[in-house]
Design a protein around this motif. Structure first.
Motif, PDB file in Angstrom:
ATOM      1  N   SER A 197       2.124  -5.415   8.311  1.00 35.40           N
ATOM      2  CA  SER A 197       0.675  -5.385   8.592  1.00 35.40           C
ATOM      3  C   SER A 197       0.083  -6.788   8.735  1.00 35.40           C
ATOM      4  O   SER A 197      -1.099  -6.928   9.050  1.00 35.40           O
ATOM      5  CB  SER A 197      -0.058  -4.619   7.492  1.00 35.40           C
ATOM      6  N   ASP A 198       0.876  -7.822   8.527  1.00 34.86           N
ATOM      7  CA  ASP A 198       0.379  -9.185   8.767  1.00 34.86           C
ATOM      8  C   ASP A 198       0.292  -9.438  10.271  1.00 34.86           C
ATOM      9  O   ASP A 198       0.907  -8.736  11.077  1.00 34.86           O
ATOM     10  CB  ASP A 198       1.317 -10.214   8.120  1.00 34.86           C
ATOM     11  N   GLU A 242      -3.846  -8.829   4.069  1.00 39.15           N
ATOM     12  CA  GLU A 242      -3.003  -9.371   5.124  1.00 39.15           C
ATOM     13  C   GLU A 242      -3.156 -10.890   5.237  1.00 39.15           C
ATOM     14  O   GLU A 242      -4.102 -11.463   4.705  1.00 39.15           O
ATOM     15  CB  GLU A 242      -3.417  -8.726   6.460  1.00 39.15           C
TER      16      GLU A 242
END
Lengths: 335, 338
Positions: free
Chosen positions: A74-75, A153
């Protein structure tokens, strides 16, 4: 072969020791995939199967993969015109990338972007960028968004040494610093902005020296050393994720191919290129993994074979994919 | 016209107050909406548009920025790509040129260039136009430069009502929207419904109906043309005033319909006449079925071919004024040319 363990190999350096076998195998796989992908793309170009231009990152695979290894799915990343490694590092599928090079509907950008504009938003890749420095403030904006959404994130902003002399670099680092944004600025210093040597173009000896002007850590790492890059990036990412603010990491590396297809290498010597080829990050990792007994040569050779098959299949997929039709030109046009 | 429920309260607000009310209603309704720019916090904005928003929504959603226009525009792109709804204020529209890389190369291109798999829902508000003695670097009308770019929606509201309704429409839109506000309009009052409402993007407004000449305008010229039209009526000339409101995408059908009715077209805009918005309007008429209805050549009144001067007499002479519109429309109707 016997499974390696830390206790059995006391001389293993900490940067290597902190990576699991699975992580190392995956890193070797991704670095090999980038290399093979770019070699094949270059071949397709020479055969006239791909038009336009492309910017190869052969020799820089460790900085892309070592950095992306420190991330979660999800970064986010922002990438550059030399971005194939970043895409694959962040999980892109080479067959959709090659389809994009071939201008096909199945490509990541449905044939609208080509090599320089591959984005994979679902995987957190906010896009390669044809403008030097273009991604820097975009990364800061994504990081501001994360902070405002109170999300967990981080953003990795890849850029080259050339971009560090753009105003966008300075504006983005300043804003990231004053707002303590969860972003890591990763400079891949491959020594040249097209033909302009970094040493001739810059007021400082290292891009990382500029970090002090923006009150953030500036770290230099050997960009051809996969475990080394990962170690530095893991710390910078952890710092960003903990809300402690941005970092500037400079990966010293080299592109062994020319800037783009038109480059005749008039600005550098054959000896210099050969010297850096000898520091190939993939061969280096392979040598260290086998010498330390972490991963056997047979395992790594099997990975290489798998990569070759995957890229061969990707070429077939790209060639056989549906081409766009001029009647579709106005799709996604709103103004 | 917009449907407004009869029970809705309608107040007289200034153009600046109407924009602020739209911002406040959008921020109340949607936590993704935030605004940022130079001196928009405690200072309240150089033209007082953001006013007390920082006290109502806090410094986390009303963000003062360093003087970094390129960086700010890039921050808007990055925030928009990752789920936020940024509203960026440039202190003067002239400063948008510092950010043109991010606006034109990035924001405008991303949706198409990435194969429709991403969109950039950002809004940039910026004061433009002359008349405040701010001289050449703080007075330009740059809408044509941005309206030339596929992928940018360009708005130019002329009334408090439209300033509010177009900003709320812009925030609903998944694409980059640039709003050119006019400095001289910020203190102008007009009726504004209290509730949140939308003015559709891409739809012109008829400010005055008439049968003798179509005066097709953008921005503040709609106000001047409407005043000129009242004076023309006293002379027996019945002018229709079209306010485009959206520069891109342009409401060509509204223009064509009006010109077919009046058989004369006078185009009035503040930006420099040559290669400006008026050239596009003129071409749209000439290329349409309205061409056959024309009783006179299409006429244009635009800004003079000069950097805007400081001296107030020279400054006024550089852009169309009410008298210029009145005289041009009368000449076009009476003599067939301006």
């Amino acid at each position: 072969m016997a499974k390696a363990s830390l206790a059995a190999i006391p001389n293993q350096r900490p940067e290597l020791a902190q990576l699991s076998d699975d992580q190392l195998k995956d890193a070797f796989y991704r670095m090999s995939l980038i290399r093979r992908f770019e070699e094949e793309a270059e071949q397709c170009y020479m055969k006239g199967l791909i038009h336009g231009t492309m910017h190869l990152s052969i020799g820089q695979e460790a900085s892309a993969v070592g950095t992306c290894m420190a991330l979660t799915p999800s970064d986010y990343i922002t990438s550059t015109h030399r971005g194939h490694g970043h895409c694959i590092g962040k999980g892109a599928d080479p067959k959709f990338m090659l389809a994009e090079f071939f201008g096909k509907r199945t490509g990541y950008c449905r044939g609208r972007g080509g090599s320089m504009h591959i984005a994979d938003i679902e995987a957190g890749n906010l896009g390669a960028n044809g403008i030097v420095g273009g991604g820097l403030p975009i990364a800061a904006g994504a990081a501001l968004s994360i902070k405002m959404r109170k999300a967990d994130e981080v953003v990795i902003c890849f850029f080259g040494d050339g971009a560090s002399n753009e105003g966008a670099f300075h504006e983005a680092l300043n804003m990231a610093s004053i707002w303590k944004l969860p972003v890591v600025f990763v400079c891949e210093n491959n020594q040249y902005g097209m033909s302009m040597a970094f040493s001739r173009a810059s007021s400082v000896a290292n891009v990382a020296d500029r970090a002090v002007a923006y009150s953030m850590p500036g770290v230099i790492v050997d960009g051809n050393d996969l475990p080394g890059v990962h170690s530095v990036m893991a710390q910078a990412v952890a710092r960003a994720r903990a809300g402690e603010g941005p970092s500037l990491v400079e990966c010293k590396t080299y592109r062994t191919r020319g800037h783009s297809r038109s480059d005749r290498n008039l600005y550098r010597t054959k000896e210099e290129i050969e010297e850096w080829k000898a520091r190939c990050p993939i061969e280096r990792l392979k040598a260290e993994l086998t010498a330390t007994g972490r991963i056997g040569a047979d395992v790594l050779d099997a990975i290489t074979a798998r990569v070759n098959d995957e890229i061969a299949a990707a070429v077939v997929f790209a060639q056989e994919s549906e081409a766009p039709d001029p009647s579709q030109l106005a799709e996604d046009v709103y103004a | 016209m917009l449907d407004v429920a009869p029970q809705t309260e309608v107040r007289e607000l200034t153009y600046a107050e109407a924009i602020r009310e739209a911002m406040a209603q959008a921020m109340e309704a949607d936590p993704r909406v935030f605004t940022f720019g130079e001196d928009i916090g405690t200072y309240g904005g150089a033209f007082g548009v953001t006013g007390d928003l920082i006290h109502r929504f806090g410094a986390e959603r009303v963000i003062d920025t360093p003087i970094s226009e390129l960086g700010m525009a890039g921050v808007a792109v990055g925030a928009a790509l990752t789920g936020m709804r940024p509203v960026l204020e440039f202190q003067f529209s002239d400063f948008s040129l510092l950010a043109s890389e991010q606006i034109i190369n990035q924001a405008a291109k991303i949706r198409f260039m990435f194969g429709g798999k991403a969109s950039v829902p950002l809004v940039i508000r910026m004061p433009g136009g002359s008349g405040t003695g701010a001289a050449a670097q703080h007075s330009q009308s740059l809408e044509a430069i941005f309206a030339h770019i596929p992928g940018l929606i360009v708005l130019q509201p002329s009334t408090p009502h439209d300033a509010k309704g177009l900003l709320l429409s812009a925030l609903d839109n998944p694409n980059p929207v640039l709003i050119f506000e006019h400095k001289l309009l910020y203190k102008v009052k007009g009726p504004v419904p209290a509730q949140a409402y939308r003015v559709p993007i891409g739809q012109a407004a008829i400010r005055r109906e008439g049968g003798d000449v179509s005066i097709i305008t953008t921005g503040i010229m709609a106000v001047r043309a409407t005043a000129a039209a009242e004076r023309l009526a006293a002379e027996g000339i019945d002018a229709e005033v079209i306010d485009l409101r959206t520069i891109r995408p342009m409401d060509v059908p509204a223009i064509v319909k009006s010109v077919k009715k009046t058989s004369r077209a006078l185009i009035v805009y503040e930006s420099v006449k040559t290669l400006g918005v008026g050239a596009e309007i003129s071409a749209a008429i000439a290329e349409s079925e309205a061409f056959d209805y024309l009783d006179a050549p299409i006429a244009r009144l635009g800004g003079k071919e000069v950097p805007l001067p400081y001296n107030p007499v020279l400054e006024k002479a550089s852009v169309p004024q009410e008298d210029d519109i009145f005289n041009a429309a009368r000449a076009l109707v009476r003599e067939g040319h301006i």
